[in-house]
Every structure is written in C-alpha cells, then in structure tokens.
Enzyme design. Sequence first.
Site, PDB file in Angstrom:
ATOM      1  N   GLU A  73      -3.930  -0.261  -8.940  1.00  0.00           N
ATOM      2  CA  GLU A  73      -2.955   0.821  -9.100  1.00  0.00           C
ATOM      3  C   GLU A  73      -1.615   0.135  -9.419  1.00  0.00           C
ATOM      4  O   GLU A  73      -1.166  -0.699  -8.634  1.00  0.00           O
ATOM      5  CB  GLU A  73      -2.879   1.541  -7.741  1.00  0.00           C
ATOM      6  CG  GLU A  73      -2.366   2.923  -7.707  1.00  0.00           C
ATOM      7  CD  GLU A  73      -2.455   3.527  -6.282  1.00  0.00           C
ATOM      8  OE1 GLU A  73      -2.267   2.825  -5.268  1.00  0.00           O
ATOM      9  OE2 GLU A  73      -2.703   4.736  -6.191  1.00  0.00           O
ATOM     10  N   SER A  90       0.822  -1.213   0.000  1.00  0.00           N
ATOM     11  CA  SER A  90       0.000   0.000   0.000  1.00  0.00           C
ATOM     12  C   SER A  90       0.852   1.257   0.000  1.00  0.00           C
ATOM     13  O   SER A  90       0.355   2.341  -0.282  1.00  0.00           O
ATOM     14  CB  SER A  90      -0.857   0.043   1.273  1.00  0.00           C
ATOM     15  OG  SER A  90      -1.659  -1.100   1.358  1.00  0.00           O
ATOM     16  N   ASN A 100      -3.238   5.834  -1.069  1.00  0.00           N
ATOM     17  CA  ASN A 100      -2.992   5.949   0.366  1.00  0.00           C
ATOM     18  C   ASN A 100      -2.311   7.252   0.779  1.00  0.00           C
ATOM     19  O   ASN A 100      -2.359   7.618   1.951  1.00  0.00           O
ATOM     20  CB  ASN A 100      -2.232   4.722   0.876  1.00  0.00           C
ATOM     21  CG  ASN A 100      -3.177   3.553   0.982  1.00  0.00           C
ATOM     22  OD1 ASN A 100      -4.192   3.619   1.683  1.00  0.00           O
ATOM     23  ND2 ASN A 100      -2.905   2.484   0.239  1.00  0.00           N
TER      24      ASN A 100
END
Length: 316
Positions: free
Chosen positions: A182, A134, A220
């Site tokens: 992503e 992440s 994030n």
Amino acid sequence: MKLRHPDAARQISRAAIIGAGQMGLGIAYVTALHAKVPLTLHDPSPSVLSSSLKRLDKLFERDVEKARISREEAEAARARITGRQGDGTEGGLEGEDVDLVIEAIPEIPDLKIKLFSRLSALLPPPTILGSNTSSISLTRLAAAASREEGQSLTNTNEGNAQAGRVVGIHFFNPVPQMKLVEVIPALQTSPETLERAREFGKACGKEVTTSADSPGFIANAILMPMINEAIIVLEKGIATKEDIDTTFRLGMAHPMGPLALADLIGLDTCLHIQRVLLQETGDTKYRPAGLLVRMVDAGWVGRKVGKGFYEYDQVR
Ligand SMILES: NC(=O)c1ccc[n+]([C@@H]2O[C@H](COP(=O)([O-])OP(=O)(O)OC[C@H]3O[C@@H](n4cnc5c(N)ncnc54)[C@H](O)[C@@H]3O)[C@@H](O)[C@H]2O)c1
C-alpha cells in the site's frame, strides 16, 4: 507503464532498511531477491540483528529447498544484504549513497518522528524516505523531515524538497508471501517520489494500491476495528478464541481468524495502531479492548515471543 516524471525513472540502486524485526527482515528479503537492490539492514539491538540475519539465511534456504528459487539466486540475494547495528543515524548511513530508506521500527509516533528528522539531516534529497507505518500520518513524518534543529522549513525550496521525498511504503506480513504494498503519499509527497515508490513496490514483486494519508489508510482502518471487536467478544465471554477464529475461517473464508492474525501482527503493534486511530480521529469506536492492553502489559504479544492468544513453539 509509461513514467510521467523524468525523475521517477531514477533507479533505486542502493537501499537501507531500519528496524530488523519481522517486517524489516521481510522487506530486506524481497528488496534483495526480487528488486535485486543491495541494502544495509539496521537495528539497535545486536541480538535482534543477529537473529534476523540467521532468519534470512533460513528463509533463503527454505525457498531453495522448495525450488522457488535457485541456489545461485539465493546466494546472490543474500550477498546483497549487510547487517549493521544502530538505527542508521549514528554513523551508520552518513555519507552513504542510498536512494531509498524504509523504516520498520515500532509503531510509536514519537520514535518515527525523531528518526525522520535525523534521517533528513543525514541524507539529502532525492533519497526517498519511506515508512512502513501501519497507521501514522505520513504528512506528520514529512513535516518532521523538513525541520532543522527544531526549526520548520515549511514552504521554502529546501523544506519542500525535504518533505516531498517522504512516502508510505506499507508491506504486509509475512512480506515474502503477501503480494501487496500500500503506497501512501503525504500531503507534501512529490509526484516523482510517489511514482518511484510504486515502481519499487512492483520491482519487489507486489501489486501496489494507493491510499490517501488517512488514519489506518485502507488496510488498518478496516482490519484493526475488526480485530479489536474480536478481542472484545472474547473478553465478554461470548465465545472461545477457537470459535471466534473458526467463525472467520469457515464462515467468511478468511485464511486465519482475527485472534490468530493479531498474534501474527504482534499485539503490541495492534495496540499502537489502535491508539493512533483513537488519537487521530477522536472516535471512541477505536478505544483498544481492555484485554488487548492487559495482554501487552503481560508481554504476551504474540508469535514473536511464543505467546499471545495462542502458544507457539517457534520464537523468532
Ligand atoms: N507486524 C505486522 O504485521 C506489520 C504489518 C505491516 C506494517 N507493520 C509496521 O512495521 C513496523 C515494524 O513492525 P514489526 O512488526 O516489524 O515490529 P517488530 O517489533 O518486529 O520490529 C521492530 C524493530 O525495530 C527495532 N527498533 C526499536 N526501536 C528502534 C529505533 N529507535 N530505531 C531503529 N530500530 C528500532 C527493534 O529492535 C525491532 O527489531 C511498524 O511500524 C508496524 O506498524 C507491521
């Protein structure tokens, strides 16, 4: 889409997913069902592995019941998934003809660095080494993949090939439902690897975005400070958790509020991400909320254990 690089056309015909937690099992699901790629799913914990395989059975069953897929499709997809205990590097993947590995182990830089270094020794290029991280720098993971017995292979042909096949392939939770991947190239990632990762994301039925290798990437970098601020508002007693979440659901049309979302992500994962953001940027705006740290200390890490900001009946 026209493929620019001949190597990018190489099919992914076999995959391995390392870490069978909530993300690993979701990635296994879409890889087997949509991309139709056979795979092994690895986790060091026998109890996690067996409960993940049971959960996969339930996910396929639910989609058949809801008429999203036929029974034949579900059975064919389930048959493509084999569970294996371990992290893949202890006899799990040696000599395997795997085109793509995606790791979904905890968001702890040292754990991932060690894994990439071991995987690169085990699986030569052009096997793609993907990470579902992440927030952790793909450039660091790629550098770890180009080290041999502690020695850097930087700028050698071998080192470039080792590092060039590392890429971020970041799925969203819950993977079967969320339509986004992503993709994050490291500084060293080759154009072929990037393109193959993007094609794989699409084969999994996802829309693909690309982010530079910057702390937290797109999602994030924006989401985690918001979740952290929501926890600070709760901690300061400004509002109840319900009113904070209602504000985002009804005032900003978010499908769920930030505290419920933190429970879904896992408070341990939120804390790890927040720490990576703080460490990588040195910016104190990323300092984790004290309450977040305390909740993780208490083991109240969200839905996966039945208790976070809210309580849940169903534990994985
Ligand atoms: N939770 C989310 O919403 C979310 C979303 C996108 C990306 N991610 C990322 O996906 C990764 C996994 O997150 P998760 O939510 O699935 O976590 P999780 O805690 O549900 O699962 C992690 C799994 O890794 C296993 N594991 C622990 N150490 C290991 C090791 N050394 N080698 C192999 N396996 C090991 C654990 O047994 C566990 O099953 C993290 O990098 C996280 O940042 C999470």
